[in-house]
Motif scaffolding. Structure first.
Motif, PDB file in Angstrom:
ATOM      1  N   SER A  15      78.195  48.404  27.931  1.00 21.43           N
ATOM      2  CA  SER A  15      76.792  48.072  28.206  1.00 21.43           C
ATOM      3  C   SER A  15      75.941  49.320  28.412  1.00 21.43           C
ATOM      4  N   ASN A  16      74.827  49.381  27.719  1.00 22.11           N
ATOM      5  CA  ASN A  16      73.819  50.417  27.983  1.00 22.11           C
ATOM      6  C   ASN A  16      72.611  49.803  28.664  1.00 22.11           C
ATOM      7  N   ALA A  17      72.039  48.792  27.990  1.00 23.12           N
ATOM      8  CA  ALA A  17      70.756  48.242  28.434  1.00 23.12           C
ATOM      9  C   ALA A  17      70.870  47.551  29.798  1.00 23.12           C
ATOM     10  N   ILE A  18      71.793  46.613  29.910  1.00 27.10           N
ATOM     11  CA  ILE A  18      71.904  45.867  31.166  1.00 27.10           C
ATOM     12  C   ILE A  18      72.303  46.801  32.303  1.00 27.10           C
ATOM     13  N   LYS A  19      73.197  47.725  32.000  1.00 27.91           N
ATOM     14  CA  LYS A  19      73.610  48.691  33.040  1.00 27.91           C
ATOM     15  C   LYS A  19      72.394  49.485  33.538  1.00 27.91           C
ATOM     16  N   SER A  20      71.547  49.901  32.628  1.00 27.53           N
ATOM     17  CA  SER A  20      70.350  50.655  33.029  1.00 27.53           C
ATOM     18  C   SER A  20      69.403  49.792  33.842  1.00 27.53           C
ATOM     19  N   LEU A  21      69.225  48.549  33.402  1.00 31.03           N
ATOM     20  CA  LEU A  21      68.327  47.641  34.143  1.00 31.03           C
ATOM     21  C   LEU A  21      68.877  47.375  35.542  1.00 31.03           C
ATOM     22  N   GLU A  22      70.190  47.236  35.622  1.00 34.83           N
ATOM     23  CA  GLU A  22      70.820  47.013  36.934  1.00 34.83           C
ATOM     24  C   GLU A  22      70.551  48.211  37.849  1.00 34.83           C
ATOM     25  N   ASN A  23      70.670  49.406  37.305  1.00 36.20           N
ATOM     26  CA  ASN A  23      70.403  50.605  38.104  1.00 36.20           C
ATOM     27  C   ASN A  23      68.951  50.666  38.561  1.00 36.20           C
ATOM     28  N   ILE A  24      68.056  50.207  37.691  1.00 31.65           N
ATOM     29  CA  ILE A  24      66.627  50.230  38.041  1.00 31.65           C
ATOM     30  C   ILE A  24      66.361  49.317  39.236  1.00 31.65           C
ATOM     31  N   VAL A  25      66.882  48.092  39.199  1.00 29.30           N
ATOM     32  CA  VAL A  25      66.567  47.152  40.292  1.00 29.30           C
ATOM     33  C   VAL A  25      67.324  47.502  41.573  1.00 29.30           C
ATOM     34  N   GLN A  26      68.462  48.153  41.423  1.00 32.45           N
ATOM     35  CA  GLN A  26      69.287  48.499  42.582  1.00 32.45           C
ATOM     36  C   GLN A  26      68.509  49.309  43.618  1.00 32.45           C
ATOM     37  N   GLY A  27      67.633  50.147  43.150  1.00 34.36           N
ATOM     38  CA  GLY A  27      66.910  51.028  44.069  1.00 34.36           C
ATOM     39  C   GLY A  27      65.656  50.421  44.671  1.00 34.36           C
ATOM     40  N   LEU A  28      65.306  49.205  44.291  1.00 38.31           N
ATOM     41  CA  LEU A  28      64.032  48.644  44.754  1.00 38.31           C
ATOM     42  C   LEU A  28      64.181  48.032  46.150  1.00 38.31           C
ATOM     43  N   PRO A  29      63.135  48.144  46.980  1.00 39.02           N
ATOM     44  CA  PRO A  29      63.228  47.612  48.336  1.00 39.02           C
ATOM     45  C   PRO A  29      63.369  46.095  48.347  1.00 39.02           C
ATOM     46  N   GLY A  30      64.172  45.588  49.270  1.00 41.69           N
ATOM     47  CA  GLY A  30      64.338  44.136  49.421  1.00 41.69           C
ATOM     48  C   GLY A  30      65.231  43.495  48.384  1.00 41.69           C
ATOM     49  N   VAL A  31      65.908  44.323  47.575  1.00 42.06           N
ATOM     50  CA  VAL A  31      66.711  43.784  46.469  1.00 42.06           C
ATOM     51  C   VAL A  31      68.213  43.918  46.764  1.00 42.06           C
ATOM     52  N   THR A  32      68.925  42.814  46.626  1.00 42.07           N
ATOM     53  CA  THR A  32      70.388  42.819  46.720  1.00 42.07           C
ATOM     54  C   THR A  32      70.944  42.485  45.340  1.00 42.07           C
ATOM     55  N   VAL A  33      71.881  43.292  44.873  1.00 42.44           N
ATOM     56  CA  VAL A  33      72.453  43.072  43.540  1.00 42.44           C
ATOM     57  C   VAL A  33      73.903  42.619  43.671  1.00 42.44           C
ATOM     58  N   ARG A  34      74.239  41.562  42.966  1.00 45.09           N
ATOM     59  CA  ARG A  34      75.643  41.123  42.887  1.00 45.09           C
ATOM     60  C   ARG A  34      76.016  41.062  41.409  1.00 45.09           C
ATOM     61  N   ASN A  35      76.952  41.907  41.012  1.00 40.62           N
ATOM     62  CA  ASN A  35      77.397  41.952  39.622  1.00 40.62           C
ATOM     63  C   ASN A  35      78.684  41.139  39.507  1.00 40.62           C
ATOM     64  N   LEU A  36      78.618  40.060  38.744  1.00 35.70           N
ATOM     65  CA  LEU A  36      79.734  39.111  38.705  1.00 35.70           C
ATOM     66  C   LEU A  36      81.029  39.748  38.199  1.00 35.70           C
ATOM     67  N   GLU A  37      80.941  40.573  37.155  1.00 36.60           N
ATOM     68  CA  GLU A  37      82.172  41.175  36.612  1.00 36.60           C
ATOM     69  C   GLU A  37      82.697  42.268  37.537  1.00 36.60           C
ATOM     70  N   SER A  38      81.793  42.961  38.272  1.00 37.59           N
ATOM     71  CA  SER A  38      82.274  43.950  39.249  1.00 37.59           C
ATOM     72  C   SER A  38      83.025  43.261  40.370  1.00 37.59           C
ATOM     73  N   LEU A  39      82.541  42.079  40.748  1.00 36.61           N
ATOM     74  CA  LEU A  39      83.158  41.359  41.868  1.00 36.61           C
ATOM     75  C   LEU A  39      84.413  40.601  41.456  1.00 36.61           C
TER      76      LEU A  39
END
Ligand SMILES: Cc1cc2nc3c(=O)[nH]c(=O)nc-3n(C[C@H](O)[C@H](O)[C@H](O)COP(=O)(O)O)c2cc1C
Length: 174
Positions: A15-39
């Motif tokens: 993954s390039n695109a989704i990985k980059s988008l995930e990184n973008i939202v990860q740093g935003l205030p009030g945002v919790t990220v749960r990646n299903l395949e990581s978990l």
């Protein structure tokens, strides 16, 4: 706005695109990220349903972030909905866990925007391709925000990724 982001990509190493988008939202205030395949890897039977449901507490906006593969959701996202959005929690007589929360889909597609049009090859818009998500949102009393779709997202250039970043920042500003 307190936001839960559920990310799914069946081939994380490619993954390039989704990985980059995930990184973008990860740093935003009030945002919790749960990646299903990581978990959970690609095991569709091992969701920690209690933990996944608890992740929605106090959340106002739920973002689903995934690539379009064969004009569909990813397998793990579909399995997640089956397991986590259980009857009695998500809907039913007292199932109000998702009511009034906003659903926003952020997706990437390899094809052009024209392909996703009435005159394009698939005679369907991205909104139509995403009908299962829209229907699911409305069924459980969520509001459905206009999806964000990034086209021609296969191996995106730095310039293209910067545009994606700008769009995300604009839409998630509140
Ligand atoms: C198995 C597979 C199926 C795909 N099917 C579609 C499709 O149906 N429509 C489309 O526009 N792109 C399709 N693509 C392209 C991906 O959507 C695109 O490469 C991806 O969104 C880019 O994000 P990534 O770098 O995170 O993988 C497919 C790619 C793969 C690997």
């Amino acid at each position: 706005m307190k936001t839960l982001v559920i990310v799914s990509h069946p081939y994380p190493d490619r993954s390039n695109a989704i990985k980059s988008l995930e990184n973008i939202v990860q740093g935003l205030p009030g945002v919790t990220v749960r990646n299903l395949e990581s978990l959970y890897g690609d095991d569709m039977t091992q969701f920690d349903v209690a933990a996944e449901q608890a992740a929605y507490e106090g959340v106002e906006r739920v973002i689903f972030m995934f690539p379009i593969h064969w004009f569909n959701l990813t397998p793990m996202l579909k399995a997640y909905l089956n397991a986590v959005w259980s009857y009695g929690w998500a809907f039913g007589p007292e199932g109000i866990a998702l009511k009034n929360k906003e659903m926003l889909v952020i997706t990437t597609a390899g094809a052009t925007q024209f392909t996703y049009s009435k005159d394009g090859l698939i005679n369907s818009t991205i909104d139509e391709v995403l009908t299962p998500m829209k229907s699911s949102a409305l069924y459980v009393g969520m509001t459905y925000a206009e999806p964000i779709a990034f086209y021609e997202a296969m191996a995106p250039s730095v310039e293209k990724l910067n545009k994606f970043k700008q769009v995300i920042h604009e839409r998630l500003a509140d």
